[in-house]
Design a protein around this motif. Structure first.
Motif, PDB file in Angstrom:
ATOM      1  N   ASP A 227       0.832  -1.303   0.053  1.00 51.69           N
ATOM      2  CA  ASP A 227       0.235   0.041  -0.014  1.00 51.69           C
ATOM      3  C   ASP A 227       1.131   1.320  -0.074  1.00 51.69           C
ATOM      4  O   ASP A 227       2.042   1.101   0.072  1.00 51.69           O
TER       5      ASP A 227
ATOM      6  N   PHE B 219       1.429   3.447   2.149  1.00 53.17           N
ATOM      7  CA  PHE B 219       2.444   3.862   3.305  1.00 53.17           C
ATOM      8  C   PHE B 219       3.649   2.781   3.354  1.00 53.17           C
ATOM      9  O   PHE B 219       4.634   3.014   3.751  1.00 53.17           O
ATOM     10  N   GLY B 220       3.509   1.446   2.576  1.00 53.35           N
ATOM     11  CA  GLY B 220       4.408   0.687   2.851  1.00 53.35           C
ATOM     12  C   GLY B 220       5.314   1.058   1.900  1.00 53.35           C
ATOM     13  O   GLY B 220       6.771   0.967   1.702  1.00 53.35           O
TER      14      GLY B 220
ATOM     15  N   LEU C 185       6.048   4.085   1.227  1.00 57.06           N
ATOM     16  CA  LEU C 185       6.815   5.229   1.744  1.00 57.06           C
ATOM     17  C   LEU C 185       7.883   4.554   2.592  1.00 57.06           C
ATOM     18  O   LEU C 185       9.013   5.297   2.468  1.00 57.06           O
ATOM     19  N   GLU C 186       7.811   3.480   3.335  1.00 53.13           N
ATOM     20  CA  GLU C 186       8.844   2.725   4.008  1.00 53.13           C
ATOM     21  C   GLU C 186       9.773   2.421   2.828  1.00 53.13           C
ATOM     22  O   GLU C 186      10.954   2.487   3.445  1.00 53.13           O
TER      23      GLU C 186
ATOM     24  N   PHE D 291      11.655   5.343   2.253  1.00 53.86           N
ATOM     25  CA  PHE D 291      12.523   5.761   3.356  1.00 53.86           C
ATOM     26  C   PHE D 291      14.012   5.044   3.210  1.00 53.86           C
ATOM     27  O   PHE D 291      15.041   5.840   3.582  1.00 53.86           O
TER      28      PHE D 291
ATOM     29  N   GLU E  28      16.261   6.149   0.691  1.00 50.72           N
ATOM     30  CA  GLU E  28      17.011   7.895   1.113  1.00 50.72           C
ATOM     31  C   GLU E  28      17.882   7.669   2.094  1.00 50.72           C
ATOM     32  O   GLU E  28      19.122   8.188   2.270  1.00 50.72           O
ATOM     33  N   HIS E  29      17.615   6.662   3.119  1.00 52.21           N
ATOM     34  CA  HIS E  29      18.434   6.532   4.210  1.00 52.21           C
ATOM     35  C   HIS E  29      19.870   5.841   3.665  1.00 52.21           C
ATOM     36  O   HIS E  29      20.903   6.130   4.171  1.00 52.21           O
TER      37      HIS E  29
ATOM     38  N   ILE F 142      20.075  10.426   0.166  1.00 56.13           N
ATOM     39  CA  ILE F 142      19.237  11.409  -0.994  1.00 56.13           C
ATOM     40  C   ILE F 142      17.855  11.653  -0.393  1.00 56.13           C
ATOM     41  O   ILE F 142      17.342  11.026   0.370  1.00 56.13           O
ATOM     42  N   SER F 143      17.300  12.445  -1.338  1.00 55.28           N
ATOM     43  CA  SER F 143      15.875  12.794  -0.967  1.00 55.28           C
ATOM     44  C   SER F 143      14.895  12.639  -2.131  1.00 55.28           C
ATOM     45  O   SER F 143      15.289  13.601  -3.079  1.00 55.28           O
TER      46      SER F 143
END
Lengths: 419, 86
Positions: free
Chosen positions: B42, B44-45, B47-48, B51, B54-55, B59-60
């Motif tokens: 989904d 939100f998944g 998004l993780e 993340f 990026e970590h 980077i962003s």
């Protein structure tokens, strides 16, 4: 009978410093065991107060998949687990309840404080510039209630109460009212707090209410009503009660632990943190008025009894003000001496302990009552539990920083009560 | 976070790890042209996942990444962001 729709407790679940099952809690409480130990966690060497009542709760042990709990703060993990256990304990088939006639009521004093601190650690200490995507959802105060309501697909009220140490007494009281006044028939009501995180403990150190460590036996550091008491011990945990409208519980043949016959909430307005006799008495009086009960019938009070100089003396005087001579006939104990102060979960855990006492006809003790304080001269059930013929009527007090006092009154059998 | 510039192969292997280990997606579903929408994650998944990338590479991602359609798109954008950081 004062109220047409009556509300009963049909089950409970918990995570506590004295065990994570009802049986473990009961065994430990009535044996007078302490769950207070040295704090285990980061920055221990920087803490002035190293005493805590931590719950032995590893989410990996209680949840099937990591994804079931990794998006929840510890405060939500414990609340969700306690609620699942409460549903089982009440033998409630959640597929059969009417979902929009069911509500979730959760009290919490400091919400997802671990996640707040983790976030600040990431940004300010580690110098990172981004946070985990779920940070907001973990920090928000309604996260535990949301987790419970989502898990059980509940579409009635989903409410969070934050009134510091009385949060869960308030959540139970408000849930009781919503059932009484016909909004809903079933409630999962209780509270949760997991505030044993470094900055949070430091903030409690700063307000100088924490107990000093007992140098001989750290587990005896919390000494409510004792002349040598030095303060409260922070505990963590969660507990949920299943509340039902009486006929709803009877129709499904549920075991009924007690009826909630009275709830009173009153504001102790004189000071944000210093309790007053009048303020505490007002909550008890309101609960008695709500129940219509003759005060002489109350046999036991599970006190707020934090173990601070101020609270225990004030509460003793408030009880005397309400009950007069009867104050010396009833018993008043503080089980915080064993499980510490669960903050937003205190009221519900102590209510559960009160109901367990009713079941066993046994009064839970105040342990570590080493030096009787002449200013706290009621029967505080010192050091050992006391048997009683029939514990039928009991009261649970919760008071709080900020002023919100809340008192609940329980009656064991659901026959008519004598007013 | 690595100091040398990550290759597309390295990014692909990092992504494969995230999808298989953290999101329990079977490896045979992870062909580069696979649309992200078919991965049973989904929003939100996802998004993780972003993340974690990026970590890993410091980077962003842009706030809106709806233009990312396939796994290869994620690899390409990640690689571009890593390069532009140098």
């Amino acid at each position: 009978m004062k109220h047409q729709r009556r509300v009963v407790v049909t089950g409970f679940g918990l995570v506590s410093p004295l065990g994570n099952t009802v049986d473990e809690l009961a065994t430990n409480i009535f044996a007078g065991k302490s769950g207070i130990k040295q704090f285990v966690g980061p920055y221990l060497d920087k803490l002035n107060c190293k005493v805590a009542a931590q719950a032995d709760f590893d989410p990996g042990h209680y949840f099937e998949k990591k994804s079931d709990y990794s998006i929840l703060d510890r405060v939500g993990q414990m609340a969700l687990h306690a609620s699942k256990e409460a549903v089982k304990h009440a033998d409630l088939d959640m597929d059969k309840v009417v979902k929009d006639r069911t509500g979730v009521y959760v009290g919490t004093g400091m919400g997802g404080i671990h996640s707040v601190e983790d976030g600040y650690q990431t940004l300010f200490v580690e110098g990172e510039n981004r946070l985990k995507p779920y940070t907001v959802l973990m920090c928000m105060y309604n996260s535990p209630a949301a987790a419970i309501a989502t898990h059980f697909s509940i579409s009635g009220p989903n409410l969070t109460f934050s009134t510091a140490c009385s949060s869960s007494a308030v959540s139970i009281g408000q849930a009781m009212k919503d059932i009484r006044y016909g909004e809903i028939d079933v409630a999962l009501a209780g509270g949760t707090d997991a505030i044993l995180a470094y900055a949070s403990i430091k903030s409690w150190e700063a307000i100088r209410t924490l107990a000093e460590e007992d140098k001989e036996d750290i587990s005896k550091s919390c000494k409510p009503f004792s002349a040598n008491r030095t303060g409260l011990v922070i505990g963590e945990g969660a507990a949920t009660m299943i509340l039902e409208e009486l006929s709803h519980a009877q129709a499904r043949g549920a075991h009924i632990y007690a009826e909630i016959i009275g709830y009173g909430a009153a504001n102790d307005f004189k000071h944000i943190a210093v309790p007053s006799v009048e303020g505490q008495a007002a909550a008890m009086q309101k609960a008695l008025d709500d129940s219509g009960l003759n005060p002489q019938l109350i046999q036991y009070i599970n006190a707020h009894g934090t173990g601070t100089k101020f609270n225990d003396e004030t509460e003793t005087n408030a009880i005397k003000q309400i009950f007069g001579e009867h104050a010396y006939q009833l018993a008043v104990s503080s089980t915080k001496s064993m499980h510490g102060h669960l903050m937003g979960a205190a009221g519900v855990l102590e209510s559960i302990i009160t109901l367990l006492g009713m079941q066993r006809n046994e009064l839970p003790p105040t342990i570590n009552l080493e030096q009787p304080d002449p200013k706290c001269d009621l029967n505080n059930v010192p050091n050992q539990s006391q048997k009683i013929d029939n514990l039928e009527y009991a009261m649970s007090n919760s008071f709080a920083f900020g002023g919100t006092g809340a008192t609940l009154i329980f009656k064991k059998s659901v026959g008519k009560h004598t007013a | 976070m690595s100091n040398k510039i990550a290759t597309k192969d390295e990014i692909k292997s990092f992504l494969t790890d995230i999808f298989t280990k953290e999101k329990n997606i079977s490896i045979d579903k992870l062909s580069p042209d696979r649309p992200l929408k078919e991965l049973d994650i989904d929003s939100f998944g996802f998004l993780e996942v972003i993340f974690s990338i990026e970590h890993q590479y410091n980077i962003s991602f842009p706030k809106n990444y709806e233009h990312l359609v396939t796994i290869q798109d994620v690899i390409d954008v990640t690689h571009d962001l890593v390069l532009s950081k140098q």
